[in-house]
Structures are given as structure tokens and as C-alpha cells.
Design a protein around this motif. Sequence first.
Motif, PDB file in Angstrom:
ATOM      1  N   LEU A  92      -6.709   0.165  -3.888  1.00  0.00           N
ATOM      2  CA  LEU A  92      -8.201  -0.700  -2.965  1.00  0.00           C
ATOM      3  C   LEU A  92      -8.230   0.403  -1.847  1.00  0.00           C
ATOM      4  O   LEU A  92      -9.351   0.717  -1.491  1.00  0.00           O
ATOM      5  N   GLY A  93      -6.877   1.443  -1.531  1.00  0.00           N
ATOM      6  CA  GLY A  93      -7.277   1.936  -0.180  1.00  0.00           C
ATOM      7  C   GLY A  93      -8.458   3.356  -1.055  1.00  0.00           C
ATOM      8  O   GLY A  93      -8.593   4.090   0.194  1.00  0.00           O
ATOM      9  N   VAL A  94      -8.014   3.341  -1.462  1.00  0.00           N
ATOM     10  CA  VAL A  94      -8.400   4.939  -2.202  1.00  0.00           C
ATOM     11  C   VAL A  94     -10.342   4.104  -2.742  1.00  0.00           C
ATOM     12  O   VAL A  94     -11.059   5.060  -1.981  1.00  0.00           O
ATOM     13  N   LEU A  95     -10.186   3.112  -3.501  1.00  0.00           N
ATOM     14  CA  LEU A  95     -11.855   2.118  -3.632  1.00  0.00           C
ATOM     15  C   LEU A  95     -12.434   2.163  -2.291  1.00  0.00           C
ATOM     16  O   LEU A  95     -13.440   3.079  -2.020  1.00  0.00           O
ATOM     17  N   ARG A  96     -11.955   1.705  -1.179  1.00  0.00           N
ATOM     18  CA  ARG A  96     -12.584   2.214  -0.107  1.00  0.00           C
ATOM     19  C   ARG A  96     -12.924   2.940   0.670  1.00  0.00           C
ATOM     20  O   ARG A  96     -13.912   3.455   1.100  1.00  0.00           O
ATOM     21  N   THR A  97     -11.882   4.146   1.127  1.00  0.00           N
ATOM     22  CA  THR A  97     -12.785   5.663   1.477  1.00  0.00           C
ATOM     23  C   THR A  97     -12.803   6.046   0.267  1.00  0.00           C
ATOM     24  O   THR A  97     -14.416   6.236   1.221  1.00  0.00           O
ATOM     25  N   TRP A 119      -3.517  12.636  -0.296  1.00  0.00           N
ATOM     26  CA  TRP A 119      -4.152  13.326  -0.496  1.00  0.00           C
ATOM     27  C   TRP A 119      -5.262  13.383  -1.503  1.00  0.00           C
ATOM     28  O   TRP A 119      -6.555  13.334  -1.620  1.00  0.00           O
ATOM     29  N   PRO A 120      -5.296  12.814  -3.048  1.00  0.00           N
ATOM     30  CA  PRO A 120      -5.819  12.972  -4.092  1.00  0.00           C
ATOM     31  C   PRO A 120      -7.313  12.570  -4.604  1.00  0.00           C
ATOM     32  O   PRO A 120      -7.869  12.798  -5.155  1.00  0.00           O
ATOM     33  N   THR A 121      -7.373  11.467  -3.135  1.00  0.00           N
ATOM     34  CA  THR A 121      -8.612  10.943  -3.195  1.00  0.00           C
ATOM     35  C   THR A 121      -9.721  11.956  -2.470  1.00  0.00           C
ATOM     36  O   THR A 121     -10.325  11.828  -3.429  1.00  0.00           O
ATOM     37  N   LEU A 161     -16.169  15.376   4.322  1.00  0.00           N
ATOM     38  CA  LEU A 161     -15.505  13.940   4.871  1.00  0.00           C
ATOM     39  C   LEU A 161     -14.445  12.988   4.934  1.00  0.00           C
ATOM     40  O   LEU A 161     -14.304  12.939   5.275  1.00  0.00           O
ATOM     41  N   THR A 162     -14.169  13.390   3.027  1.00  0.00           N
ATOM     42  CA  THR A 162     -13.822  12.932   2.524  1.00  0.00           C
ATOM     43  C   THR A 162     -11.984  12.938   2.836  1.00  0.00           C
ATOM     44  O   THR A 162     -11.331  12.627   3.392  1.00  0.00           O
ATOM     45  N   SER A 163     -11.645  14.645   3.357  1.00  0.00           N
ATOM     46  CA  SER A 163     -10.706  14.705   4.140  1.00  0.00           C
ATOM     47  C   SER A 163     -10.292  14.202   5.095  1.00  0.00           C
ATOM     48  O   SER A 163      -8.980  13.997   6.011  1.00  0.00           O
ATOM     49  N   THR A 164     -11.580  14.440   6.343  1.00  0.00           N
ATOM     50  CA  THR A 164     -11.494  13.742   7.444  1.00  0.00           C
ATOM     51  C   THR A 164     -10.828  12.629   7.474  1.00  0.00           C
ATOM     52  O   THR A 164     -10.136  11.972   8.003  1.00  0.00           O
ATOM     53  N   LEU A 165     -11.169  11.696   6.748  1.00  0.00           N
ATOM     54  CA  LEU A 165     -10.994  10.336   6.677  1.00  0.00           C
ATOM     55  C   LEU A 165      -9.606   9.849   5.866  1.00  0.00           C
ATOM     56  O   LEU A 165      -9.180   8.933   7.058  1.00  0.00           O
TER      57      LEU A 165
END
Length: 250
Positions: free
Chosen positions: A86-91, A153-155, A210-214
Motif C-alpha cells: 500500500l505504501g508503493v500504491l499510495r506513493t 526504491w523500486p517504486t 518526483l517519485t525519487s524525491t518522495l
Amino acid sequence: MPAATGPSPEARTRRARMALGTFRLGIVVLELVALAGNLRYVLGFRSFAVSNFFSYFTIQSAFIAVVTLTIAAVYALRAPRDPAWLGVLRTMATVYVVLSGLVFAVIVAESSSHGYRVDVPWSDTLLHFVVPALALVAWTTDSVIAVNPRVPWPTIGWVLVFPSVWLVYTLIRGADVGWYPYFFLDEAQVGSTLGVVVSCAIVVLIFLALTSTLVAVNRWLWRRARDRRARPTGSPGPTAARVASPAMRR
């Protein structure tokens, strides 16, 4: 008399998650209101096809956010922590709605140079600016509470799956019906195929940045929370050693 003690850390965390779950549900309601208002607005244009409305990345991202935040709200209200997936999906959902707002802001700013005007009704304001801002607040709050697993990180790679599928669908459909949801995907408007490729590459880089920053912010906040919990109650913080005692100053 013994000194009164406040609520335990577990109780404070539980209250924080309950509040976060309620906040997530509030965003869901606001997103649904924005979607309904925006659909009603575009239906006022006789030439606008309903199928085009549901082809916008913003609209599809909004539905992803509604589903994701509803699931996240249930977990926050009923469970001590979220599952790792869920953390991956929320991000990912947060990145989608935030980037949709950024792209819309650029389109509004650049519309005059392309010979047309983009109106911004209240529903678009909610959809592109208010909801993304609130979603980012909810995401940051969750990272500050930091009881969930760290966002992996794979997110950064997973975040591109949905936009890639959407892009292929949009380009195929656009070539078939002669309509594109965003001008930078239309070869006739940007001037060449290369212009479309460059525009898409820029958007991909923004997605990744943006994803890397989050992810980096989440992992940093998670480490800070872990160190804070590991520190015994009443022990000095990491900066306390830098403050010299009066005797040491002599």
C-alpha cells in the motif's frame, strides 16, 4: 503524588492514524465532488464526447487516487499499520495527481501561445490543485508517523507502468479519432514526431524525479522516527552533546 503520565506512544500513534484515515476519506469525498463537477461542466459543451473525458490522464489518476485513498483510509482506521504494497500504491497515486496538477498548470500558462484559452472552473481547481495538495499533505503525514514499512526504491520503476500503458492507449486512440487530451501529444500541434517524443521524455523525467524525491523523503523520515523511538525516554537528543556545560566553557 506520582507525576501524571500522558498517553503511551502507541496510543498517540493510534490516534494519529485514526485522524489520518479520516483525512484520507475527506480527500476521497472532495475528489468525487471534483470529478462530478468537472463532468457536469464538460457536458455543457455539445461538441465534447464523454469518452474523451475519461481518456484524460488527470481523470484516470483521480479514480486511482479515490480507490487508493479509500483502501488506505480503511487500513488507517482499522489496523496499526499499512501493508508494504500500500505504501508503493499510495506513493504512485500521489505522484500521478501531483504531476497532473503540474501539467495542467503548464497547459493553462502556455495555452495563449497556442491560440486557445483554457478556462479553470471550480471543479478544475479542486481536481488539479486542491486535491493534489491535500494528497501530498496526507502522504507526508503518513511518512512523519512512520509506522509503516519504508517505501522501497523500486517504486521509481513501478510508477511508470500506468503512464506507459495510458500513453500507448492515447496515441493509438488519438490517431484513430483525431483527438488528443494534451496538445504536446498531438504531432500537428507540436510540429513533428520528434516534438512528441521530446515532450514525453520530459514528462517521464519529471515522473522519475518526483517519485525519487518522495521515496527519499519517506525513507529519511522513517529513519528519523526509528532513531527517535530507539532513544530512551528523557535521554538527550543528538544535538545535546554539542551544547557545552558552564564548567566546560571555563
